[in-house]
Design a protein around this motif. Structure first.
Motif, short mmCIF file in Angstrom:
data_model
loop_
_atom_site.label_atom_id
_atom_site.label_comp_id
_atom_site.label_asym_id
_atom_site.label_seq_id
_atom_site.Cartn_x
_atom_site.Cartn_y
_atom_site.Cartn_z
N TYR A 158 0.80 -1.22 0.00
CA TYR A 158 0.00 0.00 0.00
C TYR A 158 0.84 1.28 0.00
N VAL A 159 2.09 1.20 0.44
CA VAL A 159 2.92 2.40 0.54
C VAL A 159 4.25 2.13 -0.16
N ASP A 160 4.57 2.94 -1.16
CA ASP A 160 5.82 2.77 -1.92
C ASP A 160 7.00 3.41 -1.20
N GLY A 161 8.17 2.87 -1.44
CA GLY A 161 9.41 3.51 -1.06
C GLY A 161 9.78 3.45 0.41
N LEU A 162 9.24 2.50 1.16
CA LEU A 162 9.58 2.42 2.57
C LEU A 162 11.02 2.01 2.81
N ASP A 163 11.68 1.53 1.78
CA ASP A 163 13.09 1.15 1.93
C ASP A 163 14.02 2.33 1.70
N GLN A 164 13.45 3.52 1.49
CA GLN A 164 14.26 4.70 1.19
C GLN A 164 14.47 5.59 2.42
N GLY A 165 14.15 5.09 3.60
CA GLY A 165 14.32 5.91 4.80
C GLY A 165 14.07 5.10 6.06
N LYS A 166 13.73 5.79 7.15
CA LYS A 166 13.59 5.18 8.47
C LYS A 166 12.23 5.50 9.08
N GLY A 167 11.94 4.78 10.15
CA GLY A 167 10.74 5.07 10.94
C GLY A 167 11.13 5.75 12.24
N MET A 168 10.47 6.85 12.56
CA MET A 168 10.67 7.46 13.87
C MET A 168 9.58 6.92 14.79
N TYR A 169 9.86 5.75 15.35
CA TYR A 169 8.92 5.11 16.24
C TYR A 169 9.39 5.32 17.68
N LEU A 170 8.50 5.83 18.51
CA LEU A 170 8.81 6.11 19.90
C LEU A 170 8.37 4.90 20.73
N LEU A 171 9.34 4.11 21.13
CA LEU A 171 9.09 2.85 21.81
C LEU A 171 9.71 2.89 23.21
N PHE A 172 9.01 2.31 24.19
CA PHE A 172 9.46 2.43 25.58
C PHE A 172 9.30 1.10 26.31
N THR A 173 10.11 0.93 27.33
CA THR A 173 9.98 -0.22 28.21
C THR A 173 9.30 0.21 29.51
N LYS A 174 8.75 -0.77 30.21
CA LYS A 174 8.02 -0.52 31.45
C LYS A 174 8.67 -1.29 32.60
N PRO A 175 8.26 -1.02 33.85
CA PRO A 175 8.88 -1.70 34.99
C PRO A 175 8.68 -3.22 34.93
#
Length: 639
Positions: A158-175
């Motif tokens: 569905y989305v072209d060109g995803l191999d041309q950059g990065k994802g800014m995903y904000l991921l966190f761990t919990k206690p």
């Protein structure tokens, strides 16, 4: 089941599911996530053969675990599907909690699982104020990795060109904690991010992030957020997609960006990380991105963030972004308008549906309207069954809109009498009907009620597609908190004791999840009166603020953690309304089809019209002035 009466060719197509030593035990076919054609073909095979795969999954789980203490007590050596359906009960968490606690306290995994239980996954749902604990095994990480890899060919479709950059995903761990047996208990995503499957992942175009792993794994959520945003800003020209797991977390990041933008720009301008970032792993990881000053980038960010409004800020700061990936189904749907305000017209994408029990389904149309998201359950993830919720769909819709929660216990009422409801299989659900999800997993859960209410929206080949409707019993949720009607009642009961010395009575109450600001917060509407009269005397602000704090102290540990540590929930608010307000609310609900004879005050308001009736009659607003007590949870043990 009609779909299982296919020709032998159907079974021949499933040759790669037949026992092959090194991977059949996980029911996972091997494929390269970077090979889109192979990935899409695999999804076609899985969905075309949903019935057969479900049968094989159940057969494998039962034969593997037949001699565990739990199944032995019901099946008596017979692993047939019919015996399983007839003898093994549909259960909730309280039914299996003793078994899991025994394992947490050091007894062998064979109580419920033939495979060693390697950790316990803590659910955001609660039981007695503490998170539920779900068993997990080492091979379950392979199943999660397989599931994540299935997302790659769908997004590429569905989305072209995803191999041309990065994802800014904000991921966190919990206690996390260690149980008396030495097993670690932690949230499912914390488990995955800390696993070798994540840290040593084979990179594909979908899991290349702007955030170094060290910033994701940082135990200090504030330092983690700051460093991840900083890395995302420095690499802004490479960012093709942004997101977080939940919509609430992503919006919290936007607020954080607003609060710290000057300091972030200062770091970028000078090429030097702030001194308060003391986590050495974070400092070392971020240093490579801040190797030199960049005043031009800092100036650009300041210009984009200096406007009177942050409308469209995501597209302004990350101009190449193609979509925002966050979960916006269930309670997260309340954040869709706010996300659209910040997005600059970017699509909101919910890719997957999972839980602490197991990963469940994938959105095969990721660019669909966020209000219309449906998930296709992947048939080799677990064995799925469904309890019909109510044969009268209109009643279900009314419950969702007015009450926000419906308590269905595997029973329906017919002619004034309750009758048992039989669970149906994955391929036997009916279009437009509502069901509660029941899972039998590879990790030791058997006919377990997840608590999610789903509606069948269609079929992809032979696999049904579901829309998440709501969580059973949950009336309030802002972030990962899930407050049910019983817990809310207990909290309000504790608080109203403070009113008695003042001669005040709480006659009615309801609640509302206010997400118009970041972070969102709980709002309680209270109708009060003086003893012996309907008049409302002047309210003491100190007492009312204490009522707010008492409610918060009485809510469960997940809520209190979100309030105190994560700061993802704002101070609880009580809005006092005039006498007769709840009569007006009843009149409204009756006008919408509720029965006068069966009406009861909804304990959570979802309808905008109902909210307006309450809010227009508010005569006093009070907020909690202190954060509730919280400490990392302890596992109740009987050593």
């Amino acid at each position: 089941m009609i779909c299982c009466k296919n020709s032998e060719n159907s079974y021949q197509k499933l040759a790669f599911y037949i026992p092959v030593f090194h991977y059949f035990k996980k029911m996972l076919p091997i494929f390269d996530p970077n090979d889109n054609e192979a990935g899409l073909k695999l999804l076609e095979d899985l969905t075309n053969n949903a019935c057969q795969i479900q049968q094989q999954v159940l057969e494998f789980i039962l034969t593997t675990n037949l001699h565990t203490g739990y199944l032995k007590s019901f099946l008596n050596g017979d692993s047939s599907r019919e015996n399983f359906k007839n003898k093994v009960p549909v259960v909730n968490y309280e039914d299996i909690k003793p078994c899991i606690e025994r394992i947490a306290n050091g007894e062998p995994s064979s109580i419920i699982s033939a495979q060693p239980i390697t950790e316990l996954l803590t659910s955001s749902g609660t039981s007695g104020g503490q998170p539920k604990m779900m068993p997990s095994t080492a091979e379950e990480l392979e199943r999660k990795t397989f599931f994540y890899n299935l997302l790659v060919p769908i997004m590429d479709k569905y989305v072209d060109g995803l191999d041309q950059g990065k994802g800014m995903y904000l991921l966190f761990t919990k206690p996390e904690i260690s149980t008396p047996s030495g097993l670690t208990a932690r949230p499912v995503l914390t488990s995955y991010y800390k696993s070798s499957n994540f840290r040593n992942r084979a990179f594909n175009r979908y899991n290349v992030y702007t955030s170094p792993d060290e910033t994701i794994l940082c135990p200090d959520s504030k330092q983690s957020m700051y460093c991840q945003l900083l890395c995302g800003l420095v690499q802004r020209e490479e960012v093709l997609r942004v997101g977080a797991v939940f919509a609430s977390a992503f919006l919290r990041a936007i607020k954080f960006l607003e609060e710290y933008r000057k300091e972030l720009c200062s770091n970028i301008r000078t090429g030097r990380l702030s001194d308060w970032i003391t986590d050495s792993n974070c400092r070392n990881a971020v240093s490579s991105f801040l190797s030199k000053p960049n005043s031009e980038l800092a100036d650009l960010i300041e210009v984009e963030c200096s406007g009177k409004s942050c409308e469209g800020i995501i597209k302004k700061l990350w101009p190449r972004t193609k979509y925002i990936e966050v979960i916006v189904t269930g309670s997260m749907a309340q954040y869709i308008p706010t996300l659209e305000f910040y997005s600059g017209g970017l699509p909101l994408v919910s890719t997957m549906y999972g839980s602490s029990e197991c990963y469940l389904g994938i959105n095969f149309k990721p660019l669909s309207n966020p209000y219309d998201v449906s998930y296709t359950l992947i048939p080799n993830m677990a064995y799925f069954e469904f309890l019909p919720v109510d044969k009268d769909n209109k009643k279900v819709i009314q419950d969702v809109q007015c009450n926000g929660a419906t308590d269905h216990n595997g029973k329906q009422e017919e002619d004034g009498k309750e009758k048992d409801v039989e669970a149906v299989d994955l391929v036997d659900v009916k279009l437009g009907h509502y069901y509660e999800l029941v899972v039998t997993t590879f990790t030791g859960l058997y006919r377990y009620r997840v608590g999610d209410i789903l509606m069948v929206t269609g079929f992809y080949n032979n696999a049904p597609q579901f829309r998440f409707v709501h969580r059973r019993n949950v009336v309030l949720s802002i972030d990962t908190d899930k407050t049910n009607e019983e817990d809310l009642l207990k909290a309000v009961t504790q608080a109203k004791v403070l009113l008695e010395p003042l001669g005040l009575l709480l006659t009615e109450y309801t609640s509302f999840a206010d997400t118009s600001s970041i972070p969102g917060h709980y709002v309680l509407f209270w109708e009060l009166k003086a003893q012996g009269t309907n008049d409302l005397p002047e309210l003491d602000p100190i007492t009312m603020e204490k009522c707010c704090s008492t409610v918060e102290e009485s809510l469960d540990s997940i809520y209190r953690r979100c309030r105190k540590k994560d700061k993802s929930i704002g101070p609880l608010e009580i809005r006092v309304v005039t006498h007769g307000t709840f009569d007006a609310l009843m009149d409204f609900c009756v006008s919408q089809g509720s029965s006068v004879n069966q009406y009861k005050t909804p304990r959570c308001i979802k309808s905008e019209e109902a909210f307006k009736i309450l809010d227009s009659r508010v005569v006093g607003r009070f907020f909690s002035k202190k954060t509730p007590f919280w400490e990392p949870f302890r596992i109740e043990t009987n050593l």
